[in-house]
Design a protein around this motif. Structure first.
Motif, short mmCIF file in Angstrom:
data_model
loop_
_atom_site.label_atom_id
_atom_site.label_comp_id
_atom_site.label_asym_id
_atom_site.label_seq_id
_atom_site.Cartn_x
_atom_site.Cartn_y
_atom_site.Cartn_z
N PHE A 83 39.82 37.78 42.95
CA PHE A 83 40.61 37.98 41.74
C PHE A 83 42.03 38.46 42.02
CE2 PHE A 83 36.23 38.76 39.99
CZ PHE A 83 36.17 37.60 39.24
N GLU A 84 42.16 39.62 42.65
CA GLU A 84 43.46 40.28 42.71
C GLU A 84 44.49 39.47 43.49
OE1 GLU A 84 42.81 44.19 44.19
OE2 GLU A 84 41.28 44.65 42.69
N ALA A 85 44.10 38.85 44.60
CA ALA A 85 45.06 38.05 45.37
C ALA A 85 45.49 36.81 44.60
CB ALA A 85 44.44 37.64 46.71
N LEU A 86 44.71 36.42 43.59
CA LEU A 86 45.00 35.23 42.80
C LEU A 86 45.58 35.59 41.44
CD1 LEU A 86 41.77 33.31 43.78
CD2 LEU A 86 44.10 32.71 44.45
N ASN A 87 46.29 36.72 41.40
CA ASN A 87 47.03 37.13 40.21
C ASN A 87 46.11 37.45 39.03
OD1 ASN A 87 49.50 37.75 38.95
ND2 ASN A 87 49.58 35.74 37.95
N MET A 88 44.93 38.00 39.33
CA MET A 88 44.01 38.44 38.28
C MET A 88 43.65 39.89 38.54
SD MET A 88 41.50 35.17 37.53
CE MET A 88 41.33 34.60 39.23
N PRO A 89 44.51 40.84 38.13
CA PRO A 89 44.24 42.26 38.38
C PRO A 89 43.04 42.75 37.57
CG PRO A 89 46.13 42.00 36.94
CD PRO A 89 45.77 40.62 37.41
N PRO A 90 42.55 43.95 37.85
CA PRO A 90 41.40 44.48 37.09
C PRO A 90 41.68 44.50 35.59
CG PRO A 90 41.83 45.82 39.02
CD PRO A 90 42.97 44.86 38.92
N HIS A 91 40.66 44.21 34.81
CA HIS A 91 40.70 44.23 33.35
C HIS A 91 41.59 43.14 32.76
CE1 HIS A 91 38.70 48.04 33.91
NE2 HIS A 91 39.76 48.56 34.51
N HIS A 92 42.02 42.17 33.58
CA HIS A 92 42.82 41.07 33.04
C HIS A 92 41.91 40.09 32.32
CE1 HIS A 92 45.63 37.72 32.74
NE2 HIS A 92 46.61 38.57 33.04
N VAL A 93 42.40 39.56 31.20
CA VAL A 93 41.58 38.67 30.38
C VAL A 93 41.22 37.38 31.12
CG1 VAL A 93 43.56 37.51 29.34
CG2 VAL A 93 41.40 37.65 28.08
N ALA A 94 42.00 37.00 32.14
CA ALA A 94 41.72 35.77 32.87
C ALA A 94 40.38 35.84 33.61
CB ALA A 94 42.84 35.48 33.87
N ARG A 95 39.90 37.05 33.87
CA ARG A 95 38.62 37.17 34.57
C ARG A 95 37.45 36.73 33.69
NH1 ARG A 95 38.26 42.32 38.65
NH2 ARG A 95 40.31 42.12 39.62
N ASP A 96 37.66 36.64 32.38
CA ASP A 96 36.58 36.21 31.50
C ASP A 96 36.14 34.78 31.80
OD1 ASP A 96 36.69 38.65 30.32
OD2 ASP A 96 37.85 37.99 28.57
N SER A 97 37.03 33.98 32.36
CA SER A 97 36.68 32.60 32.70
C SER A 97 35.96 32.50 34.04
CB SER A 97 37.94 31.72 32.74
OG SER A 97 38.84 32.18 33.72
N ALA A 156 29.44 47.39 44.89
CA ALA A 156 30.55 48.05 44.21
C ALA A 156 31.82 47.21 44.27
CB ALA A 156 30.79 49.42 44.84
N ASP A 157 32.07 46.56 45.39
CA ASP A 157 33.27 45.74 45.54
C ASP A 157 32.89 44.39 46.15
OD1 ASP A 157 36.00 45.08 45.48
OD2 ASP A 157 36.26 45.70 47.57
N ALA A 158 31.75 43.85 45.73
CA ALA A 158 31.29 42.57 46.28
C ALA A 158 30.66 41.75 45.17
CB ALA A 158 30.27 42.81 47.40
N LEU A 159 30.88 40.45 45.23
CA LEU A 159 30.35 39.54 44.22
C LEU A 159 30.19 38.15 44.83
CD1 LEU A 159 33.10 37.77 43.31
CD2 LEU A 159 33.62 39.95 42.22
N LEU A 160 29.35 37.34 44.19
CA LEU A 160 29.24 35.94 44.59
C LEU A 160 30.50 35.22 44.11
CD1 LEU A 160 25.50 35.13 43.76
CD2 LEU A 160 26.49 35.76 45.95
N ARG A 161 31.13 34.48 45.01
CA ARG A 161 32.41 33.87 44.67
C ARG A 161 32.27 32.93 43.47
NH1 ARG A 161 32.94 29.93 50.01
NH2 ARG A 161 31.16 28.57 49.54
N THR A 162 33.27 32.96 42.60
CA THR A 162 33.27 32.12 41.41
C THR A 162 34.12 30.87 41.59
OG1 THR A 162 35.11 33.37 40.47
CG2 THR A 162 32.88 34.11 39.93
N HIS A 163 34.86 30.78 42.67
CA HIS A 163 35.63 29.58 43.01
C HIS A 163 35.90 29.62 44.51
CE1 HIS A 163 39.46 32.06 41.75
NE2 HIS A 163 38.58 32.78 42.38
N LEU A 164 36.51 28.56 45.02
CA LEU A 164 36.76 28.46 46.46
C LEU A 164 38.19 28.85 46.83
CD1 LEU A 164 34.90 25.11 47.21
CD2 LEU A 164 34.06 27.44 47.51
N ALA A 165 38.99 29.20 45.83
CA ALA A 165 40.36 29.63 46.12
C ALA A 165 40.42 30.84 47.06
CB ALA A 165 41.10 29.93 44.82
#
Length: 340
Positions: free
Chosen positions: A146-160, A168-177
């Motif tokens: 998220f953050e390196a791709l211009n989506m900071p915490p609590h940004h609405v773009a993360r809804d997509s 705590a700081d790990a997730l299954l990737r949502t894209h390959l970027a």
């Protein structure tokens, strides 16, 4: 009782036991006969107890005779048991005999799944254009996803990008970027890379798949323009659908690419009766990478430009083979897979 009488009884017992062992017709009957003569309460044990009533000088001979009779009966039982085992093995082999004159089972050669073959075909095409194939981890951090791709915490773009959290700081990737970000952090432009892999999105509904196979690419350099992306898409559409293929670009919002476009592909439909025998199908998403992303990977946004694009492998299969066939490919019906 004198020694002659007990020796005679031992001889009679041995002959009787031998006849009984030879006459049995099964392993269970043989075990019953063995216990009858050699068991703790068997006939031989009962006769052994009579040895104590003999004179002291006659006992050794009686004991030797008893041991000889016991060994003879035991050996007879063992031989009979081997005969039963051999007979059973021969009967089983006769029942399981293979008729070598029959035709053997047909073995079909394995082959790649059509979706994998389509993905490999696309990768080979981009390799021919100079793209490097890269891979990335399935589990990403908030920064890369998220953050390196211009989506900071609590940004609405993360809804997509509804993600599956695994820490705590790990997730299954949502894209390959994120894999492209890692590649740009390690390399300086000019560069071109293509990344195949799975992404994981939380989808509503029981029938929705949470795993999507995608291909994403990036190209960066000091002279990269949107027209370069159009050229790559034009070449890829012709490779995928033939020389008559076409494409169109429609503007759409993307947090890390501006301008960004949804890209539709088309090819003439010979079975269509309309004046315009083309059916447009959405296939790709791509655009120019925003300066904020270049700053996050350590590039000078005033000196470096670049574009990014992505495509769903299943969507490409729908365009090439039709929606009905592409949907059935997910079910892995062997009868359908054999046709490819």
């Amino acid at each position: 009782m004198d020694i002659e009488s007990i020796l005679k009884e031992f001889n009679v017992l041995r002959n009787r036991a031998m006849r009984s062992v030879q006459m049995v017709r099964g392993a269970k009957a043989l075990e019953s006969a063995r216990k009858k003569y050699l068991g703790e309460d068997g006939m031989l044990a009962e006769l052994d107890r009579k040895i104590a009533g003999l004179a002291e000088e006659a006992r050794p001979l009686a004991s030797q005779t008893a041991a000889s009779v016991k060994e003879a009966i035991a050996q007879a039982c063992a031989r009979k048991l081997e005969q039963f085992a051999l007979s059973e093995r021969q009967n089983r082999l006769a029942e399981e005999k293979i008729d070598i004159s029959l035709c053997g089972a047909e073995w079909r050669a394995g082959r790649r799944h059509p979706l994998i073959a389509l993905s490999d075909d696309a990768l080979e095409f981009f390799q021919s254009l100079g793209f490097s194939i890269i891979l990335g981890p399935d589990i990403e951090t908030e920064f890369y996803n998220f953050e390196a791709l211009n989506m900071p915490p609590h940004h609405v773009a993360r809804d997509s990008h509804p993600a599956f959290a695994v820490g705590a700081d790990a997730l299954l990737r949502t894209h390959l970027a994120p894999a492209c970000v890692r590649f740009m952090l390690e390399r300086q432009p000019p560069l071109a890379a293509i990344c195949p892999g799975r992404v994981h999105l939380r989808q509503p509904g029981l029938d929705a798949s949470t795993e999507i196979h995608r291909i994403e690419g990036v190209m960066a350099g000091d002279t990269i323009r949107l027209s370069d992306l159009k050229g790559v898409v034009d070449l890829f559409s012709r490779h995928l659908l033939g020389e008559e293929a076409g494409f169109r670009m429609r503007p759409v919002y993307c947090q890390f690419a501006e301008p960004c476009c949804e890209i539709d592909l088309t090819a003439p439909d010979p079975e269509s009766d309309s004046d315009d025998p083309r059916v447009w199908e959405n296939a790709l998403l791509g655009g120019m990478i925003r300066p904020e992303v270049f700053e996050n990977v350590g590039y000078d946004p005033l000196a470096v430009n670049g574009f990014w694009f992505r495509m769903d492998v299943h969507r490409l299969a729908e365009i090439r083979h039709g929606a009905a066939i592409a949907g059935a490919l997910r079910e892995n019906d062997v009868r359908l897979l054999r046709q490819f």
